[in-house]
Design an enzyme around this catalytic site. Structure first.
Site, mmCIF file in Angstrom:
data_model
loop_
_atom_site.group_PDB
_atom_site.id
_atom_site.type_symbol
_atom_site.label_atom_id
_atom_site.label_comp_id
_atom_site.label_asym_id
_atom_site.label_seq_id
_atom_site.Cartn_x
_atom_site.Cartn_y
_atom_site.Cartn_z
ATOM 1 N N LYS A 1 0.843 -1.268 -0.111
ATOM 2 C CA LYS A 1 0.108 0.128 0.182
ATOM 3 C C LYS A 1 0.894 1.217 0.106
ATOM 4 O O LYS A 1 0.486 2.211 -0.759
ATOM 5 C CB LYS A 1 -0.834 0.215 1.361
ATOM 6 C CG LYS A 1 -2.000 -1.071 1.437
ATOM 7 C CD LYS A 1 -2.767 -0.763 2.497
ATOM 8 C CE LYS A 1 -2.060 -1.186 3.937
ATOM 9 N NZ LYS A 1 -1.506 -2.387 3.999
ATOM 10 N N ARG B 1 -10.708 0.718 7.050
ATOM 11 C CA ARG B 1 -10.172 -0.703 7.260
ATOM 12 C C ARG B 1 -11.375 -1.463 8.043
ATOM 13 O O ARG B 1 -10.690 -2.772 8.336
ATOM 14 C CB ARG B 1 -8.874 -0.395 8.399
ATOM 15 C CG ARG B 1 -7.812 -1.180 8.180
ATOM 16 C CD ARG B 1 -6.858 -0.542 8.980
ATOM 17 N NE ARG B 1 -5.599 -1.391 9.059
ATOM 18 C CZ ARG B 1 -4.413 -1.008 8.430
ATOM 19 N NH1 ARG B 1 -4.175 0.243 7.643
ATOM 20 N NH2 ARG B 1 -3.352 -1.799 8.658
ATOM 21 N N ARG C 1 11.753 -5.436 5.610
ATOM 22 C CA ARG C 1 11.669 -4.008 5.336
ATOM 23 C C ARG C 1 12.686 -3.133 5.984
ATOM 24 O O ARG C 1 13.164 -2.056 5.367
ATOM 25 C CB ARG C 1 10.287 -3.402 5.937
ATOM 26 C CG ARG C 1 9.876 -2.087 5.713
ATOM 27 C CD ARG C 1 8.576 -1.707 5.576
ATOM 28 N NE ARG C 1 7.837 -2.356 6.791
ATOM 29 C CZ ARG C 1 6.378 -2.290 6.802
ATOM 30 N NH1 ARG C 1 5.685 -1.519 5.916
ATOM 31 N NH2 ARG C 1 5.617 -2.738 7.862
ATOM 32 N N ARG D 1 10.166 -0.752 12.597
ATOM 33 C CA ARG D 1 8.799 -0.350 12.944
ATOM 34 C C ARG D 1 8.456 -1.434 14.188
ATOM 35 O O ARG D 1 9.000 -2.505 14.028
ATOM 36 C CB ARG D 1 7.724 -0.383 11.861
ATOM 37 C CG ARG D 1 7.318 0.675 11.392
ATOM 38 C CD ARG D 1 6.405 0.554 10.227
ATOM 39 N NE ARG D 1 5.259 -0.033 10.451
ATOM 40 C CZ ARG D 1 4.186 -0.449 9.635
ATOM 41 N NH1 ARG D 1 4.352 0.384 8.301
ATOM 42 N NH2 ARG D 1 3.156 -1.030 9.867
HETATM 43 P P1 AP5 Z 1 4.853 -1.538 1.815
HETATM 44 O O1 AP5 Z 1 4.550 -0.885 0.832
HETATM 45 O O2 AP5 Z 1 5.292 -0.827 3.057
HETATM 46 O O3 AP5 Z 1 3.574 -2.487 2.275
HETATM 47 P P2 AP5 Z 1 2.215 -1.871 3.179
HETATM 48 O O4 AP5 Z 1 1.012 -2.588 2.461
HETATM 49 O O5 AP5 Z 1 2.162 -0.347 3.214
HETATM 50 O O6 AP5 Z 1 2.444 -2.539 4.388
HETATM 51 P P3 AP5 Z 1 2.343 -1.839 5.886
HETATM 52 O O7 AP5 Z 1 2.920 -2.752 7.034
HETATM 53 O O8 AP5 Z 1 2.702 -0.525 6.072
HETATM 54 O O9 AP5 Z 1 0.729 -1.866 6.122
HETATM 55 P P4 AP5 Z 1 -0.115 -2.220 7.435
HETATM 56 O O10 AP5 Z 1 -1.354 -2.139 6.941
HETATM 57 O O11 AP5 Z 1 0.098 -3.321 8.368
HETATM 58 O O12 AP5 Z 1 0.396 -0.896 8.244
HETATM 59 P P5 AP5 Z 1 -0.412 0.615 8.474
HETATM 60 O O13 AP5 Z 1 0.771 1.535 8.521
HETATM 61 O O14 AP5 Z 1 -1.392 0.723 7.482
HETATM 62 O O15 AP5 Z 1 5.893 -2.802 1.641
HETATM 63 C C1 AP5 Z 1 6.093 -3.585 2.619
HETATM 64 C C2 AP5 Z 1 7.788 -4.061 2.287
HETATM 65 O O16 AP5 Z 1 7.562 -4.832 0.920
HETATM 66 C C3 AP5 Z 1 8.738 -3.082 1.759
HETATM 67 O O17 AP5 Z 1 9.808 -3.288 2.199
HETATM 68 C C4 AP5 Z 1 8.339 -2.767 0.122
HETATM 69 O O18 AP5 Z 1 9.736 -2.140 -0.237
HETATM 70 C C5 AP5 Z 1 8.272 -4.289 -0.140
HETATM 71 N N1 AP5 Z 1 7.514 -4.542 -1.222
HETATM 72 C C6 AP5 Z 1 6.297 -3.819 -1.630
HETATM 73 N N2 AP5 Z 1 5.776 -4.111 -2.769
HETATM 74 C C7 AP5 Z 1 6.940 -4.996 -3.070
HETATM 75 C C8 AP5 Z 1 6.581 -6.126 -4.478
HETATM 76 N N3 AP5 Z 1 5.675 -5.992 -5.318
HETATM 77 N N4 AP5 Z 1 7.738 -6.833 -4.611
HETATM 78 C C9 AP5 Z 1 8.812 -7.102 -3.610
HETATM 79 N N5 AP5 Z 1 8.958 -6.171 -2.310
HETATM 80 C C10 AP5 Z 1 7.667 -5.265 -2.257
HETATM 81 O O19 AP5 Z 1 -1.093 0.323 9.919
HETATM 82 C C11 AP5 Z 1 -0.168 0.266 11.016
HETATM 83 C C12 AP5 Z 1 -0.814 0.155 12.303
HETATM 84 O O20 AP5 Z 1 -1.595 1.479 12.397
HETATM 85 C C13 AP5 Z 1 -2.196 -0.834 12.335
HETATM 86 O O21 AP5 Z 1 -1.922 -2.163 12.784
HETATM 87 C C14 AP5 Z 1 -3.101 -0.106 13.186
HETATM 88 O O22 AP5 Z 1 -2.698 -0.192 14.579
HETATM 89 C C15 AP5 Z 1 -2.972 1.231 12.826
HETATM 90 N N6 AP5 Z 1 -3.967 1.554 11.663
HETATM 91 C C16 AP5 Z 1 -3.455 2.337 10.624
HETATM 92 N N7 AP5 Z 1 -4.794 2.834 9.786
HETATM 93 C C17 AP5 Z 1 -5.844 2.166 10.656
HETATM 94 C C18 AP5 Z 1 -7.234 2.338 10.610
HETATM 95 N N8 AP5 Z 1 -7.981 2.680 9.401
HETATM 96 N N9 AP5 Z 1 -8.289 1.790 11.484
HETATM 97 C C19 AP5 Z 1 -7.673 1.407 12.675
HETATM 98 N N10 AP5 Z 1 -6.199 1.235 12.974
HETATM 99 C C20 AP5 Z 1 -5.324 1.809 11.793
#
Ligand code: AP5
Length: 189
Positions: free
Chosen positions: A13, A89, A128, A132
């Site tokens: 994402k 979400r 990654r 984090r």
């Molecule tokens: P990356 O692009 O960072 O993936 P991502 O989908 O953004 O992963 P996140 O871990 O950030 O998602 P998440 O949903 O757990 O976290 P969020 O910050 O939203 O890619 C990951 C790795 O893979 C990188 O190293 C990248 O280079 C690599 N990569 C990417 N694509 C690739 C490919 N095609 N091939 C090879 N490598 C690749 O949420 C974190 C926390 O915040 C949640 O747990 C929750 O506590 C809270 N939160 C956030 N939003 C909400 C909400 N709306 N409601 C409630 N709680 C929320």
């Protein structure tokens, strides 16, 4: 361009959200980044949030909405759209987002759904290297379970509205981007 990204942790994402933002010149609004920034500032709200983030649990819907709602409305009104990364979400957040859209006379044009097998996702999160707090293997696996229970149901919700675009996120980054751009470019025609 008004796009929602729907995907499990590690699907890309953040990576693809940045690219969509650059190509279509709309702000990339990452709920996770916004919540992590608030936590890092150690504000009273940030302290309230940190436990949820560190455990990999969802922040309660009302808190998320209070933090993100105005940014989404402002982006839709003033910046020509948005790419939402991590919000909505839950079904409750999706209903609230739809209501915000009705009030602001706007709605998302597409929901980009990225998916990849769990072992690929865990492998990416372990590699990654961003330090984090929620990237330990145990918390990453819990985040995947939380995704399956609370966020995956949005796939059917948006498919029923006819705006879901499914992309295989196990492909290399550039291939995923090209598939997303082809789908989104068609929206502009
Ligand atoms: P990356 O692009 O960072 O993936 P991502 O989908 O953004 O992963 P996140 O871990 O950030 O998602 P998440 O949903 O757990 O976290 P969020 O910050 O939203 O890619 C990951 C790795 O893979 C990188 O190293 C990248 O280079 C690599 N990569 C990417 N694509 C690739 C490919 N095609 N091939 C090879 N490598 C690749 O949420 C974190 C926390 O915040 C949640 O747990 C929750 O506590 C809270 N939160 C956030 N939003 C909400 C909400 N709306 N409601 C409630 N709680 C929320």
């Amino acid at each position: 361009m008004r796009v929602i990204m729907l995907a499990p942790p590690g699907a890309g994402k953040g990576t693809q959200g940045e690219r969509i933002s650059a190509r279509y010149q709309v702000p990339h609004i990452s709920s996770g980044e916004i919540l992590r920034e608030e936590t890092a500032r150690q504000t009273p709200l940030g302290k309230q949030l940190s436990g949820y983030l560190d455990r990999g649990d969802l922040v309660p819907d009302d808190l998320v909405l209070s933090i993100i709602k105005d940014r989404v409305i402002a982006a839709a009104r003033e910046d020509g759209g948005y790419v939402l990364d991590g919000f909505p979400r839950t079904l409750e957040q999706a209903e609230a987002a739809a209501e915000i859209g009705r009030e602001a006379h706007t709605s998302a044009q597409a929901v980009v759904y990225l998916d990849a097998p769990a072992d690929v996702l865990i492998g990416r999160l372990m590699g990654r290297g961003e330090n984090r707090a929620d990237d330990s293997e145990a918390v990453a696996r819990h985040r995947l379970e939380v995704y399956t229970d609370h966020t995956q149901p949005l796939v059917d919700y948006y498919a029923a509205r006819g705006i879901l675009v499914k992309i295989d996120a196990a492909s290399p980054v550039d291939v995923v981007s090209q598939e997303i751009f082809s789908a989104l470019d068609r929206l502009k025609d």
